[in-house]
Scaffold this active site. Structure first.
Site, PDB file in Angstrom:
ATOM      1  N   HIS A   1      -4.595  -7.300  -1.136  1.00  0.00           N
ATOM      2  CA  HIS A   1      -4.085  -8.309  -0.331  1.00  0.00           C
ATOM      3  C   HIS A   1      -4.833  -8.371   1.045  1.00  0.00           C
ATOM      4  CE1 HIS A   1      -1.610  -5.190   1.134  1.00  0.00           C
ATOM      5  NE2 HIS A   1      -1.269  -5.658   2.103  1.00  0.00           N
TER       6      HIS A   1
ATOM      7  N   HIS B   1      -7.220  -4.893   1.886  1.00  0.00           N
ATOM      8  CA  HIS B   1      -6.919  -3.590   1.670  1.00  0.00           C
ATOM      9  C   HIS B   1      -5.775  -3.636   0.633  1.00  0.00           C
ATOM     10  CE1 HIS B   1      -3.833  -5.510   4.381  1.00  0.00           C
ATOM     11  NE2 HIS B   1      -3.060  -4.525   4.099  1.00  0.00           N
TER      12      HIS B   1
ATOM     13  N   GLU C   1       5.020  -1.438   7.008  1.00  0.00           N
ATOM     14  CA  GLU C   1       4.171  -2.355   7.337  1.00  0.00           C
ATOM     15  C   GLU C   1       4.620  -3.076   8.323  1.00  0.00           C
ATOM     16  OE1 GLU C   1       3.032  -5.159   4.369  1.00  0.00           O
ATOM     17  OE2 GLU C   1       2.360  -3.222   2.700  1.00  0.00           O
TER      18      GLU C   1
END
Length: 386
Positions: A274, A320, A334
């Site tokens: 993604h 990634h 994240e």
């Protein structure tokens, strides 16, 4: 000879590479197998995208400690900086404020936080493991460890930030003449004879009493939007490979400058391929072991290995994925300098694109095309495909 075989070497099975006879740091090489022997698909000169809190300076105080990863330690991380901090029972991160926004998650223990906004509305709350807090820029606040002490992660929306250079109440008092303090507060100058002569930063104090005993009633009331959010209390997005909890302004309205996702990747699973169209990604690895490959275009890709306490970084729009390389769940954060969490799924993109176009672009057949999903799975795991 048996000992030599246990030492990783920069060699591939096809014969490329050669022995490294030293000097070398074998423990580091064991922690970073994909730097020692990169996947054959890695190429190019992508900058370093990893730094460990274990490699940064530790600030020790009576009352706790702190350490930080900023652009000084990880030069590519220009958008966000992180501070890992612990407070003893009663330890205080003194009354202070920042030019930057502060986003935080409690990792261990509990703390009491306080704040007052520009309208004189106040906020006092206790936070525990998995709880978030957010203070907008310029909002004065404090943090104090409760009975068991605590450890937490702070994130600021500026890669050049340093927690040692914040605006502190003790520092301001120390650099203000006593006659000015007297005129400001309407008391005699001798009332300031014992004020600190420097920034206290973190100091030891008594464990505060129950929350109700510490409440201060403001004539203007409490803040209209909560400065805290119970992340673990929200229902996760669950897939066969793990789960994701997202916190942004859709469910944590005050957090206008920082969005985040807490990700669990089960053994054998991976955070799918993604990218993020709206912001760079700053990562913090909480537990487990993982491997991330980042694709930057023009034939450039690089792989890094991560474990607890490591920081990762992915520039905006770079493709990634993150694989679990251990035998326990991989948990990581994240974090983005943005009001909203946004990601684009490679799988979903292809599933929602005309079939013939995808087939001709990649030279793939029906089996692959039938495997594509129109609904996004942030974390994937397929039995037999790991």
């Amino acid at each position: 000879m048996d000992e030599d075989r246990r030492i990783p070497q920069p060699m591939r099975a096809d014969g490329s590479g050669w022995w490294d006879f030293g000097p070398r740091n074998v423990m580091r090489d064991r922690q970073n197998p994909d730097l020692l022997v990169p996947p054959v698909t890695d190429a190019g000169t992508l900058p370093n995208l990893k730094f460990s809190f274990s490699d940064t300076y530790m600030q020790l105080n009576h009352g706790g400690w702190s350490r930080e990863v900023t652009v000084r330690q990880l030069p590519i991380a220009t958008t966000l900086a992180g501070v890992n901090m612990a407070l003893t029972p009663g330890g205080v991160r003194e009354l202070h404020w920042h030019e930057q926004a502060e986003w935080a998650i409690m990792l261990v223990g509990r703390a009491r936080i306080t704040a007052v906004n520009q309208n004189g509305r106040n906020f006092i709350a206790d936070v525990g493991v998995g709880d978030l807090w957010y203070f907008p820029p310029g909002i004065p606040h404090s943090i104090q460890g409760l009975e068991e002490g605590c450890e937490f992660l702070l994130v600021f929306d500026d890669g050049t930030f340093s927690d040692l250079n914040t605006l502190s109440i003790s520092d301001w008092f120390a650099h203000t003449p006593k006659d000015v303090l007297s005129a400001n507060f309407g008391v005699q100058p001798e009332n300031f004879n014992d004020i600190p002569n420097h920034q206290r930063y973190i100091f030891q104090a008594e464990v505060p009493g129950p929350l109700d005993s510490q409440r201060v009633i403001s004539p203007y009331g409490t803040v209209s939007e909560s400065f805290t959010h119970r992340l673990l209390a929200q229902e996760p997005i669950t897939t066969p490979g793990g789960q994701v909890r997202i916190a942004d302004t859709t469910n944590f309205p005050i957090a206008e400058k920082v969005a985040a996702a807490l990700v669990e990747v089960k053994p054998g699973g991976m955070r799918e391929m993604h990218w993020h169209p709206n912001a760079d990604e700053w990562q913090y690895y909480i537990s487990g072991k993982g491997r991330m490959t980042v694709f930057a275009g023009e034939g450039t890709a690089r792989t890094f290995d991560y474990s607890a306490g490591d920081v990762g970084y992915v520039p905006r729009a770079f493709g990634h994925y993150v694989q679990n390389t251990g035998d326990q769940s991989l948990w990581f954060l994240e974090i983005f300098k943005s009001s909203r969490f946004e990601d684009v799924s490679l799988n979903q993109w292809m599933a929602l694109t005309p079939r013939q176009l995808v087939e001709e672009n990649l030279h793939v057949g029906p089996t692959f095309m039938h495997s594509l999903r129109k609904k996004k799975w942030p974390v994937v795991k397929y039995p037999g495909f790991y």
